[in-house]
Design a protein around this motif. Structure first.
Motif, PDB file in Angstrom:
ATOM      1  N   SER A 229     -42.062 -38.094  50.252  1.00  0.00           N
ATOM      2  CA  SER A 229     -43.299 -37.737  50.948  1.00  0.00           C
ATOM      3  C   SER A 229     -43.069 -36.862  52.168  1.00  0.00           C
ATOM      4  O   SER A 229     -44.035 -36.393  52.785  1.00  0.00           O
ATOM      5  CB  SER A 229     -44.046 -39.011  51.365  1.00  0.00           C
ATOM      6  N   PHE A 230     -41.824 -36.626  52.556  1.00  0.00           N
ATOM      7  CA  PHE A 230     -41.568 -35.749  53.700  1.00  0.00           C
ATOM      8  C   PHE A 230     -41.957 -34.307  53.349  1.00  0.00           C
ATOM      9  O   PHE A 230     -41.719 -33.829  52.249  1.00  0.00           O
ATOM     10  CB  PHE A 230     -40.097 -35.796  54.098  1.00  0.00           C
ATOM     11  N   GLY A 231     -42.557 -33.624  54.318  1.00  0.00           N
ATOM     12  CA  GLY A 231     -42.970 -32.241  54.114  1.00  0.00           C
ATOM     13  C   GLY A 231     -44.269 -32.141  53.346  1.00  0.00           C
ATOM     14  O   GLY A 231     -45.071 -33.074  53.294  1.00  0.00           O
ATOM     15  N   TYR A 232     -44.497 -30.987  52.742  1.00  0.00           N
ATOM     16  CA  TYR A 232     -45.672 -30.716  51.921  1.00  0.00           C
ATOM     17  C   TYR A 232     -45.243 -30.539  50.469  1.00  0.00           C
ATOM     18  O   TYR A 232     -44.047 -30.476  50.157  1.00  0.00           O
ATOM     19  CB  TYR A 232     -46.385 -29.442  52.394  1.00  0.00           C
ATOM     20  N   SER A 233     -46.220 -30.365  49.601  1.00  0.00           N
ATOM     21  CA  SER A 233     -45.905 -30.198  48.182  1.00  0.00           C
ATOM     22  C   SER A 233     -45.066 -28.957  47.929  1.00  0.00           C
ATOM     23  O   SER A 233     -44.285 -28.912  46.978  1.00  0.00           O
ATOM     24  CB  SER A 233     -47.204 -30.133  47.362  1.00  0.00           C
ATOM     25  N   ASN A 234     -45.206 -27.928  48.787  1.00  0.00           N
ATOM     26  CA  ASN A 234     -44.436 -26.692  48.617  1.00  0.00           C
ATOM     27  C   ASN A 234     -43.346 -26.526  49.669  1.00  0.00           C
ATOM     28  O   ASN A 234     -42.695 -25.493  49.748  1.00  0.00           O
ATOM     29  CB  ASN A 234     -45.373 -25.480  48.658  1.00  0.00           C
TER      30      ASN A 234
END
Length: 752
Positions: A346-351
């Motif tokens: 879940s760290f960061g964004y999907s991209n």
């Protein structure tokens, strides 16, 4: 890129000089206001919304038989959770369909009995008997447990009206990860006017802190005949019933019993036959032994070990049409990586993902792995993972070690601060030359911080993070930062998002398909709710802008979307989207994805398009969705697409589905007209809730690929399975590669 700017980016890597360089500051300064704004929002936090909804659970010495018949004396002595609230189609009153839930426990299990009346009587709607069913396509009941009462993590258990089970871990306040499986039992019985479910959940199957006597809890019911979703506690309709911020309280008469020794051994043995024609006719026979070990370090922290893991029973990826300039994302499906996966994924964004577990064991075997994950206490969570892979002499790929360490600290009501460190290390080169050390660098590391915002009532959500990469050369020592904030009520939904990824940022164990850009993304939407009861439940517009800039702040892409949504009372939906798009290519690109000539870097392209999508109501035995896109494309061309998904079920035993996609691209020479089909069909047969057969066939004309995957599964004991899997993959002309695999795999789950 000019040399001054390039030098400035390098200076960003020196924290002592970070704010002495204007170009670095212009990117970092966008992060700081968000961080302070997020903290300010929490100064107005309140107590848990539904803290007054309390259900007492008491210990029983009576024997409870899980048979779907609530006739034991123990059930007559419990409190009853009833008088549910309606969530959908409206959230202004009590549910019309009545529900009753009872709970008790003994030294080993939590017991639950639930009765669901429906008036007037009618058919039940279920998809199949397969575990972890689709929520919106089944009459179902779900239990949400928050053992730490922290409103962020927990467990979910449930069943549909035919008896199929549902279980998953919960994270980020409402997400349910259905890839987690545990050992528990349930039974469903149906009558004309009601259906009943009984459950027994072993304390050893969940994680909780000892001596805690109040857990978060909620119950959710979906009745498709009336299109009514209801919840024990009131939940605003813009949120899912899994939102732990709106859960009630489960009050224990005494602290739940300690789990004692909690140890699981999960060995497997398999035999497989592999045939291919890549180098003439070739057949290989393989036997393999391995397994996993699970050990509870505490009642809430788990140690997982895997030796010689095998993932042959995992379903193949569903193919999609690829007309994107960047790498596509396919989700992780391998079981070892899925428990507490949110701590890593879940760290960061999907991209912008600093860690993506599908990078581990890519085309090479995994020798062994270890993971420690879970809750240290009600406020702290941790995750530690270390995996060792084999080398490949043919390609020169060295054996590699993949490690990730995360800590997550809960702050305020539901928010958290997280730290992550990711390390990829090449440990042994089969061909130790400068060329292969350049091709496969000695190491790549990422270190970063992240702040997740969720206000006490979930109206405000957001995220802010910064990550720095480390590599043997300067070209991999960049950083990325991003932040977003969103506000969501029943009517309004608006927010803003910004991202920056340096050209020299590297996440070799992550998923970052695009680098060297700055992005802004504002959006706003509004939903109208008709005052009079009608077939339309809600409708409204949404406007979105996505703009990309290069590191010299020159606009290279933008996408403007104007959408209108129609949501119907019977749960069907319609969406219309107007598209206005501009692209300046940064790299050469084949706009057809079929191997035709590439458009040159620096060329500019504008177009407008219209997209329409409709999803039918899920209650029908025959369901469908249809979407079309018509409008412009690269080089003043046009692109027409038609996408269709069909489904038919002979409930609850057989579910048939298909995916059909047609694309027609017209451009000037040398591209001319390009058209291709993607066709997929799946048959899912559930003989019982322990015996399954599924087969999937896919034909992708764009990538010249045909594949077939058939899987038989017998769950002969809880969490213990026998699999028989056949896979056929054919690269069509002009390619000639064909592979076939038949695998028999036996898995046994031993508990102590």
């Amino acid at each position: 890129m000019n040399s001054n700017y390039s030098n400035g980016l390098k200076k960003c890597t020196n924290l002592n000089q970070l704010f002495k360089w204007n170009s670095c500051f212009s990117k970092a300064k966008t992060f700081i206001p968000y961080l302070f704004f997020f903290i300010f929002l929490h100064s107005i936090q309140g107590q848990k919304k539904n803290a007054d909804y309390r259900l007492n659970i008491r210990k029983t010495n009576a024997v409870i038989t899980i048979d779907g018949i609530v006739d034991e004396e123990a059930w007559q002595e419990t409190d009853v959770a009833n008088d549910f609230f309606m969530v959908l189609p409206e959230d202004t009153g009590k549910a019309e369909q009545q529900s009753e839930v009872r709970m008790c426990y003994d030294d080993k299990h939590i017991y639950l009995a639930a009765v669901f009346y429906h008036n007037p009587p009618g058919p039940y709607y279920v998809e199949s008997l397969r575990r972890d069913f689709s929520f919106g396509k089944n009459d179902n009941f779900l239990l949400f447990l928050d053992p730490f009462n922290n409103q962020t993590t927990g467990f979910s258990f449930g069943a549909n009206a035919a008896g199929a089970q549902w279980d998953g871990t919960m994270n980020n306040g409402s997400n349910v990860d259905l890839n987690w499986d545990s050992k528990w039992i349930s039974k469903v019985k149906q009558d004309k006017d009601k259906w009943v479910v009984e459950m027994a959940i072993p304390f050893k199957s969940i994680r909780y802190k000892k001596d805690v006597k109040e857990w978060g809890i909620n119950f959710s019911r979906l009745d498709l005949k009336s299109s009514e979703k209801s919840s024990w506690t009131p939940v605003p309709r813009q949120f899912s019933t899994s939102t732990l911020a709106y859960s009630g309280v489960l009050v224990w008469d005494e602290a739940p019993p300690p789990t004692g020794v909690n140890f699981s051994l999960i060995p497997y043995v398999l035999g497989s036959v592999n045939a291919n024609n890549i180098e003439g006719s070739n057949t290989d026979y393989e036997t393999k032994i391995g397994g996993d070990v699970k050990f509870a370090l505490t009642s809430s922290l788990n140690l997982d070990l895997t030796i010689n893991p095998d993932f042959s029973q995992v379903e193949v990826d569903q193919q999609i049409v690829n007309l994107d300039r960047f790498e596509l994302f396919y989700p992780e499906k391998r079981q070892f990586f899925l428990e507490n996966a949110d701590l890593f994924a879940s760290f960061g964004y999907s991209n912008i993902r600093p860690f993506f577990s599908r990078r581990i064991g890519l085309d090479v075997p995994i020798h062994a792995g270890v993971r420690v994950s879970g809750n240290l206490n009600e406020n702290w969570r941790m995750g530690l993972m270390d995996m060792q892979t084999a080398s490949d002499e043919e390609t020169g790929l060295p054996s590699q070690n993949f490690a990730a360490l995360t800590f997550q600290k809960k702050v305020f009501s539901q928010s958290s601060i997280g730290l992550m460190f990711v390390n990829k290390e090449s440990t042994s080169y089969p061909i130790d030359t400068e060329e292969y050390r350049e091709l496969y660098p000695k190491f790549n590391r990422n270190l970063g911080l992240e702040y997740n915002l969720a206000s006490y009532n979930n109206l405000w959500t957001g995220k802010a993070f910064v990550f720095k990469s480390f590599s043997p050369d300067d070209e991999g020592n960049g950083f990325t930062q991003a932040a977003n904030i969103e506000y969501k009520t029943q009517n309004w939904n608006f927010g803003f998002k910004e991202e920056y990824v340096a050209d020299d940022y590297r996440a070799e164990v992550g998923f970052v398909p695009r680098t060297g850009y700055f992005k802004i993304n504002p959006f706003v939407g509004y939903l109208f709710y008709p005052e009079k009861k009608s077939t339309v439940l809600s409708h409204g517009p949404r406007a979105t802008n996505i703009s990309y800039f290069n590191e010299d702040f020159k606009n290279t892409d933008y996408l403007n979307l104007l959408q209108y949504y129609l949501n119907f009372r019977n749960r069907s939906s319609f969406r219309m989207t107007l598209i206005n798009e501009f692209v300046e290519l940064q790299e050469p690109f084949d706009p057809t994805g079929t191997g035709k000539p590439e458009l040159p870097a620096g060329s500019q392209h504008y177009w407008n398009a219209l997209r329409l999508n409709y999803n039918s109501k899920p209650q029908s035995m025959f369901t469908y969705s249809i979407g079309t896109r018509v409008g412009g494309y690269y080089q003043d061309g046009s692109w027409f697409s038609l996408n269709n998904e069909l489904g038919y079920r002979f409930q609850p035993y057989v579910s048939l589905s298909s995916v059909i996609s047609y694309n027609n691209i017209k451009m000037p020479a040398p591209w001319n007209t390009t058209e291709f089909w993607l066709i997929g069909a799946k048959a899912d047969i559930t003989f019982t809730n322990k015996l399954f057969f599924a087969t999937l066939f896919q034909y992708n004309e764009q990538s010249k690929n045909f594949n077939l995957n058939s899987r038989f599964q017998w769950r002969y004991q809880p969490a213990s399975d026998l699999f028989l899997v056949y896979t056929y993959n054919d690269q069509l002309a002009p390619f000639t590669d064909t592979t076939q695999t038949l695998t028999l795999k036996l898995v046994y789950w031993f508990n102590k």
